[in-house]
Write an enzyme that holds these catalytic residues in place. Structure first.
Site, PDB file in Angstrom:
ATOM      1  N   ASN A  57      -0.661  12.942  10.933  1.00 37.38           N
ATOM      2  CA  ASN A  57      -2.028  12.591  11.358  1.00 37.38           C
ATOM      3  C   ASN A  57      -2.356  11.108  11.242  1.00 37.38           C
ATOM      4  OD1 ASN A  57      -2.303  12.513   8.620  1.00 37.38           O
ATOM      5  ND2 ASN A  57      -3.963  14.003   8.483  1.00 37.38           N
ATOM      6  N   GLU A  85      -7.907   4.339  -5.200  1.00 35.94           N
ATOM      7  CA  GLU A  85      -6.801   4.085  -4.275  1.00 35.94           C
ATOM      8  C   GLU A  85      -6.568   2.586  -4.070  1.00 35.94           C
ATOM      9  OE1 GLU A  85      -7.474   8.315  -1.918  1.00 35.94           O
ATOM     10  OE2 GLU A  85      -8.055   6.448  -0.918  1.00 35.94           O
ATOM     11  N   TYR A 145      -1.415  11.378  -3.935  1.00 36.82           N
ATOM     12  CA  TYR A 145      -1.707  12.724  -3.443  1.00 36.82           C
ATOM     13  C   TYR A 145      -1.704  13.762  -4.574  1.00 36.82           C
ATOM     14  CZ  TYR A 145      -1.539  11.271   1.472  1.00 36.82           C
ATOM     15  OH  TYR A 145      -1.804  10.696   2.697  1.00 36.82           O
ATOM     16  N   LYS A 162      -0.135   5.450   8.289  1.00 37.09           N
ATOM     17  CA  LYS A 162       1.009   6.162   7.720  1.00 37.09           C
ATOM     18  C   LYS A 162       2.285   5.840   8.520  1.00 37.09           C
ATOM     19  CE  LYS A 162      -1.937   9.985   6.072  1.00 37.09           C
ATOM     20  NZ  LYS A 162      -2.137  11.455   6.103  1.00 37.09           N
ATOM     21  N   HIS A 191      -4.623   7.415   6.802  1.00 37.73           N
ATOM     22  CA  HIS A 191      -5.333   7.895   5.609  1.00 37.73           C
ATOM     23  C   HIS A 191      -6.628   7.110   5.437  1.00 37.73           C
ATOM     24  CE1 HIS A 191      -6.186   9.022   1.448  1.00 37.73           C
ATOM     25  NE2 HIS A 191      -6.490   7.741   1.276  1.00 37.73           N
TER      26      HIS A 191
END
Ligand code: IDP
Ligand code: MG
Length: 149
Positions: free
Chosen positions: A112, A126, A49, A9, A115
């Protein structure tokens, strides 16, 4: 062979953790099948998402994931979807087991770092959302016989 979608990310890219994350998957023995860097467009973030659309953190999540370049990857190997989730650790770095990527490099659930697909079905969805035909490669690796019997 099973594949999963892994994405460093924007915070992971900014913090110089791309190499660390790639190295963990390489060293474990998984095979890199696709890799690219780009900035996620808002429309794509909202699809990716989509399951979180009604959550209070959704707008912040979309802003975060579109805030800078990401590094998207396809990793391949036996049971790679579940194994990659274990390597990432729990969504909240505070709850992630020691040694996982999120526990080693992260503090906050909203930053975080990485992914990973949560099921083989999510992985297929995805990968097709982020990679075009021809961007996921098929090739032989001589070392494979030394990684899985
Ligand atoms: P996952 O990334 O471990 O699959 P999900 O529950 O699918 O976790 O949430 C997707 C992403 O949304 C998380 O990785 C994190 O970036 C963000 N997120 C989840 N819960 C929260 C929260 O409570 N506050 C802020 N961001 C969150
Ligand atoms: Mg998820």
């Amino acid at each position: 062979m099973e594949q999963t979608f892994i994405m460093v990310k924007p915070d992971g890219v900014q913090r110089g953790l791309v190499g660390e994350i790639i190295a963990r998957f390489e060293r474990r023995g998984y095979k890199l099948a696709g890799l690219k860097m780009f900035t996620v467009r808002r429309e794509v973030a909202e699809i990716h998402y989509g399951e979180h659309r009604e959550k209070p953190f959704f707008q912040g999540l979309v802003a975060y994931i579109t805030s800078g370049p990401v590094v998207a990857m396809v990793w391949e190997g036996k049971n790679v979807v579940a194994a990659a989730r274990e390597m990432l650790g729990a969504t909240d770095p505070q709850k992630a087991l020691p040694g996982t990527i999120r526990a080693t490099y992260g503090i906050d659930i909203g930053r975080n770092i990485v992914h990973g697909s949560d099921s083989p079905e999510s992985a297929v969805r995805e990968i097709s959302l982020f990679f075009k035909d021809g961007e996921v490669l098929t090739y032989d690796r001589a070392v494979d016989a030394w990684i899985c019997e």
